[in-house]
Scaffold this motif. Sequence first.
Motif, short mmCIF file in Angstrom:
data_model
loop_
_atom_site.label_atom_id
_atom_site.label_comp_id
_atom_site.label_asym_id
_atom_site.label_seq_id
_atom_site.Cartn_x
_atom_site.Cartn_y
_atom_site.Cartn_z
N GLU A 151 64.52 -4.11 -7.51
CA GLU A 151 64.32 -4.72 -8.83
C GLU A 151 65.36 -4.20 -9.83
O GLU A 151 65.87 -4.97 -10.66
N TYR A 152 65.64 -2.92 -9.74
CA TYR A 152 66.66 -2.35 -10.61
C TYR A 152 68.03 -2.95 -10.30
O TYR A 152 68.79 -3.29 -11.22
N GLU A 153 68.36 -3.11 -9.01
CA GLU A 153 69.64 -3.69 -8.62
C GLU A 153 69.78 -5.10 -9.16
O GLU A 153 70.85 -5.48 -9.68
N ILE A 154 68.73 -5.90 -9.03
CA ILE A 154 68.76 -7.28 -9.55
C ILE A 154 68.95 -7.28 -11.07
O ILE A 154 69.75 -8.04 -11.61
N GLU A 155 68.23 -6.40 -11.75
CA GLU A 155 68.32 -6.32 -13.22
C GLU A 155 69.75 -5.98 -13.66
O GLU A 155 70.30 -6.60 -14.58
N PHE A 239 74.38 -12.00 -4.06
CA PHE A 239 73.63 -10.77 -3.83
C PHE A 239 72.20 -10.91 -4.35
O PHE A 239 71.23 -10.55 -3.65
N ILE A 240 72.04 -11.42 -5.56
CA ILE A 240 70.70 -11.58 -6.13
C ILE A 240 69.85 -12.50 -5.26
O ILE A 240 68.69 -12.19 -4.95
N SER A 242 70.19 -13.13 -2.07
CA SER A 242 69.90 -12.50 -0.78
C SER A 242 68.79 -11.47 -0.91
O SER A 242 67.95 -11.33 -0.01
N VAL A 243 68.76 -10.73 -2.03
CA VAL A 243 67.71 -9.73 -2.23
C VAL A 243 66.36 -10.41 -2.46
O VAL A 243 65.33 -9.99 -1.91
N LYS A 244 66.35 -11.49 -3.23
CA LYS A 244 65.10 -12.18 -3.54
C LYS A 244 64.50 -12.86 -2.31
O LYS A 244 63.29 -13.06 -2.24
N GLN A 245 65.35 -13.22 -1.35
CA GLN A 245 64.86 -13.90 -0.16
C GLN A 245 64.26 -12.95 0.86
O GLN A 245 63.59 -13.39 1.80
N LYS A 246 64.47 -11.65 0.68
CA LYS A 246 63.94 -10.68 1.64
C LYS A 246 62.47 -10.40 1.37
O LYS A 246 62.00 -10.45 0.25
#
Length: 246
Positions: A151-155, A239-240, A242-246
């Motif tokens: 969540e921090y990475e996405i933010e 990147f965002i 790909s992270v949200k799809q995991k």
Amino acid sequence: MREQIDVLIVEDNLIDQKLIANYLGEYDFSFKIVSDGHEAQILLESHSFFLIMVDLMLPKIDGFELTKIIRQKLKLEIPIVAITAFNINEVKDKCFAAGMNGYFSKPIQKIELVGMLTQFLPKEKLKSGDQYAYEVIDLSYLKEVSLGDKEYEIEVIEKFIETIDQDLSELQQNFAEKRGEEIKMIAHRTLSTIYIVGLRSKLETSLRSLENMDVSEMGSRLNCIQAICNKAKAEAKHFIDSVKQK
């Protein structure tokens, strides 16, 4: 046929060996660690490498002498990167004169090590189990400070996209209005924006060069900055997603 290994590390310090092995173990490429220049020379006679990392202070054959052997005796043009506990400013000229292609200092930092890998290894070698091999951005530093907090990475990445959009828009607007001093201020501010996604090596020189240019000379440099940033934004959005799809 010579066996292909991706990276050769020549390092006699056991702690640094383990540290480098842990960092490199995150990626899908092969590596070999040896403790002295003699072992490295024997290995180089039977194996091919994409990159060599060598400590300058080795027993028997030091890093400078090993580089001389690699360049003059073995006639190899493999990129060689120095690892040193010396002050970089004291040895960098000697490193380049010896035939080395880069250097980084001890204590070994992951961000510097990955930066060298990104610079000298084929891009397809830089994929890891959870990290796509981006062409422009480098998220190693972000992942290091996030400690796995997605969540921090996405933010942070969303904030990067928002901020770089604003910076690019203001740069173009001020260029159209021939406001050179404002461009220089925005360029300096943008240096902070790009750091978190590893764009410093690709954009710092261009951004700093604007500080010494007349506004009439800035057009091509701004276009280059815009192109790199647009690519970085696209990769950041990937990147965002790909992270949200995991």
